[in-house]
Design a protein around this motif. Structure first.
Motif, mmCIF file in Angstrom:
data_model
loop_
_atom_site.group_PDB
_atom_site.id
_atom_site.type_symbol
_atom_site.label_atom_id
_atom_site.label_comp_id
_atom_site.label_asym_id
_atom_site.label_seq_id
_atom_site.Cartn_x
_atom_site.Cartn_y
_atom_site.Cartn_z
ATOM 1 N N TYR A 72 -24.166 -0.955 -0.540
ATOM 2 C CA TYR A 72 -23.774 0.363 -1.068
ATOM 3 C C TYR A 72 -22.924 1.195 -0.110
ATOM 4 O O TYR A 72 -22.403 2.235 -0.520
ATOM 5 C CB TYR A 72 -24.967 1.201 -1.527
ATOM 6 C CG TYR A 72 -25.893 0.466 -2.465
ATOM 7 C CD1 TYR A 72 -27.248 0.312 -2.171
ATOM 8 C CD2 TYR A 72 -25.412 -0.081 -3.645
ATOM 9 C CE1 TYR A 72 -28.092 -0.379 -3.038
ATOM 10 C CE2 TYR A 72 -26.253 -0.775 -4.505
ATOM 11 C CZ TYR A 72 -27.590 -0.917 -4.191
ATOM 12 O OH TYR A 72 -28.428 -1.597 -5.040
ATOM 13 N N SER A 73 -22.767 0.764 1.131
ATOM 14 C CA SER A 73 -21.881 1.509 2.026
ATOM 15 C C SER A 73 -20.446 1.404 1.518
ATOM 16 O O SER A 73 -20.126 0.551 0.668
ATOM 17 C CB SER A 73 -21.992 0.980 3.457
ATOM 18 O OG SER A 73 -21.489 -0.338 3.533
ATOM 19 N N SER A 74 -19.590 2.259 2.048
ATOM 20 C CA SER A 74 -18.238 2.345 1.491
ATOM 21 C C SER A 74 -17.216 2.620 2.575
ATOM 22 O O SER A 74 -17.537 3.148 3.650
ATOM 23 C CB SER A 74 -18.184 3.456 0.440
ATOM 24 O OG SER A 74 -16.882 3.627 -0.085
ATOM 25 N N GLU A 75 -15.990 2.244 2.309
ATOM 26 C CA GLU A 75 -14.856 2.551 3.166
ATOM 27 C C GLU A 75 -13.774 3.251 2.351
ATOM 28 O O GLU A 75 -13.588 2.964 1.169
ATOM 29 C CB GLU A 75 -14.253 1.271 3.763
ATOM 30 C CG GLU A 75 -15.100 0.609 4.818
ATOM 31 C CD GLU A 75 -14.433 -0.636 5.391
ATOM 32 O OE1 GLU A 75 -14.934 -1.136 6.406
ATOM 33 O OE2 GLU A 75 -13.429 -1.101 4.824
ATOM 34 N N LEU A 76 -13.085 4.162 3.013
ATOM 35 C CA LEU A 76 -11.896 4.803 2.460
ATOM 36 C C LEU A 76 -10.725 4.385 3.334
ATOM 37 O O LEU A 76 -10.775 4.542 4.555
ATOM 38 C CB LEU A 76 -12.047 6.321 2.462
ATOM 39 C CG LEU A 76 -10.771 7.135 2.256
ATOM 40 C CD1 LEU A 76 -10.207 6.919 0.859
ATOM 41 C CD2 LEU A 76 -11.051 8.632 2.480
ATOM 42 N N ASN A 77 -9.692 3.843 2.725
ATOM 43 C CA ASN A 77 -8.489 3.441 3.446
ATOM 44 C C ASN A 77 -7.318 4.303 2.999
ATOM 45 O O ASN A 77 -7.137 4.543 1.802
ATOM 46 C CB ASN A 77 -8.157 1.969 3.159
ATOM 47 C CG ASN A 77 -9.272 1.041 3.572
ATOM 48 O OD1 ASN A 77 -9.555 0.874 4.753
ATOM 49 N ND2 ASN A 77 -9.937 0.439 2.597
ATOM 50 N N VAL A 78 -6.553 4.757 3.969
ATOM 51 C CA VAL A 78 -5.341 5.504 3.654
ATOM 52 C C VAL A 78 -4.188 4.827 4.386
ATOM 53 O O VAL A 78 -4.221 4.685 5.611
ATOM 54 C CB VAL A 78 -5.433 6.974 4.071
ATOM 55 C CG1 VAL A 78 -4.197 7.730 3.568
ATOM 56 C CG2 VAL A 78 -6.704 7.619 3.534
ATOM 57 N N ASN A 79 -3.173 4.403 3.624
ATOM 58 C CA ASN A 79 -2.005 3.749 4.198
ATOM 59 C C ASN A 79 -0.845 4.732 4.339
ATOM 60 O O ASN A 79 -0.810 5.777 3.682
ATOM 61 C CB ASN A 79 -1.556 2.600 3.285
ATOM 62 C CG ASN A 79 -2.565 1.483 3.233
ATOM 63 O OD1 ASN A 79 -3.197 1.156 4.242
ATOM 64 N ND2 ASN A 79 -2.753 0.901 2.062
ATOM 65 N N ALA A 80 0.099 4.370 5.195
ATOM 66 C CA ALA A 80 1.336 5.152 5.363
ATOM 67 C C ALA A 80 1.035 6.635 5.492
ATOM 68 O O ALA A 80 1.499 7.462 4.690
ATOM 69 C CB ALA A 80 2.272 4.873 4.186
ATOM 70 N N LEU A 81 0.264 6.981 6.488
ATOM 71 C CA LEU A 81 -0.211 8.356 6.654
ATOM 72 C C LEU A 81 0.936 9.362 6.704
ATOM 73 O O LEU A 81 1.979 9.123 7.336
ATOM 74 C CB LEU A 81 -1.053 8.461 7.917
ATOM 75 C CG LEU A 81 -2.458 7.879 7.830
ATOM 76 C CD1 LEU A 81 -3.078 7.759 9.214
ATOM 77 C CD2 LEU A 81 -3.342 8.728 6.918
ATOM 78 N N LEU A 82 0.704 10.497 6.057
ATOM 79 C CA LEU A 82 1.617 11.636 6.072
ATOM 80 C C LEU A 82 0.943 12.789 6.799
ATOM 81 O O LEU A 82 -0.282 12.844 6.900
ATOM 82 C CB LEU A 82 1.956 12.061 4.632
ATOM 83 C CG LEU A 82 2.539 10.997 3.711
ATOM 84 C CD1 LEU A 82 2.673 11.540 2.295
ATOM 85 C CD2 LEU A 82 3.885 10.516 4.226
ATOM 86 N N LEU A 83 1.762 13.725 7.258
ATOM 87 C CA LEU A 83 1.199 14.906 7.920
ATOM 88 C C LEU A 83 0.212 15.621 7.005
ATOM 89 O O LEU A 83 -0.826 16.132 7.445
ATOM 90 C CB LEU A 83 2.311 15.871 8.338
ATOM 91 C CG LEU A 83 3.293 15.370 9.393
ATOM 92 C CD1 LEU A 83 4.334 16.444 9.686
ATOM 93 C CD2 LEU A 83 2.573 14.967 10.669
ATOM 94 N N GLY A 84 0.502 15.628 5.716
ATOM 95 C CA GLY A 84 -0.343 16.306 4.731
ATOM 96 C C GLY A 84 -1.673 15.648 4.481
ATOM 97 O O GLY A 84 -2.523 16.199 3.769
ATOM 98 N N ASP A 85 -1.878 14.466 5.058
ATOM 99 C CA ASP A 85 -3.174 13.795 4.911
ATOM 100 C C ASP A 85 -4.189 14.332 5.912
ATOM 101 O O ASP A 85 -5.367 13.962 5.859
ATOM 102 C CB ASP A 85 -3.020 12.286 5.107
ATOM 103 C CG ASP A 85 -2.189 11.637 4.015
ATOM 104 O OD1 ASP A 85 -1.537 10.607 4.302
ATOM 105 O OD2 ASP A 85 -2.174 12.164 2.881
ATOM 106 N N SER A 86 -3.747 15.187 6.819
ATOM 107 C CA SER A 86 -4.668 15.801 7.770
ATOM 108 C C SER A 86 -5.682 16.646 7.003
ATOM 109 O O SER A 86 -5.308 17.549 6.237
ATOM 110 C CB SER A 86 -3.904 16.696 8.753
ATOM 111 O OG SER A 86 -3.053 15.924 9.566
#
Lengths: 113, 110
Positions: A72-86
């Protein structure tokens, strides 16, 4: 009884990089949701995972993806980071049975430079 | 598309009751009213929820008007530790997401 735990606590990345955030749900919970909270705003729903499948998704681009493991654990992945992802990324867990209240972790503070 | 309207901020005195209003005039019959709060730098914390009847737990009371178009969260004896942003959320039971607005910043003063 441990509540929702998230790692890491803080993270600094540069534009274009990829990041993976992790979440362990509260004991007895089988559902995990992810939220993004920009400074001064309320949390925004990214998606929810149940039975290792994405069950509902908010208005976020495909750069945001996730995974749920058999425990049940989980991961969140974010690719090609943008400044707005802060933002502060919050994980919440809930039990399928019951009133549906979600229990939140302390969050991961992501800074994109 | 916000489903709730809350005041931006409010102050209350320590030891007194804090009454937090929320307007949800477009609420549907299958939608519940949820309240969460977020203390600075922490994750949101569930407080209470209700459908049509008034509810009470160890943290607060929730009063929902008969027409269900508004509600009030009552913290019976506010303490300094109740200083937080309070979110009123309308959510259908089978809707998995919580839709947070801007909330009400509550400051409890000694």
């Amino acid at each position: 009884d441990a509540g929702v735990t998230q790692s890491p606590t803080h993270l600094i990345k540069t534009r274009g990089q990829q990041v993976t955030l992790r979440c362990s749900p509260k004991s007895g919970h089988d559902t995990v949701s992810w939220y993004q909270q920009a400074l001064g705003q309320g949390p925004q729903f990214i998606f929810q995972y149940y039975e290792e499948e994405e069950r509902q998704r908010g208005n976020f681009p495909d750069r945001f993806s996730g995974h749920q493991f058999p425990n049940y654990s989980s991961e969140l992945n974010v690719n090609a980071l943008l400044l707005g992802d802060s933002a502060l990324y919050l994980c919440a867990s809930s039990a399928t049975q019951g009133p549906g209240e979600q229990f939140f972790g302390p969050g991961t503070r992501l800074t994109v430079l | 598309d916000a489903k709730t309207t809350q005041p931006t901020s409010m102050d209350c005195a320590e030891g007194r009751a804090a009454n937090l209003p929320c307007n949800h005039s477009t609420i549907s019959g299958n939608e519940y009213v949820y309240w969460y709060r977020q203390i600075h730098s922490q994750g949101p914390q569930y407080i209470i929820h209700g459908l049509k009847n008034n509810e009470t737990n160890e943290m607060a009371s929730l009063i929902i008007t008969e027409d269900r178009k508004s509600s009030t969260l009552i913290l019976p004896h506010a303490t300094l530790r109740d200083t937080a942003v309070y979110y009123c959320i309308v959510r259908a039971y089978n809707d998995y997401k919580l839709s947070f607005g801007a909330g009400t910043t509550v400051t409890v003063r000694a």
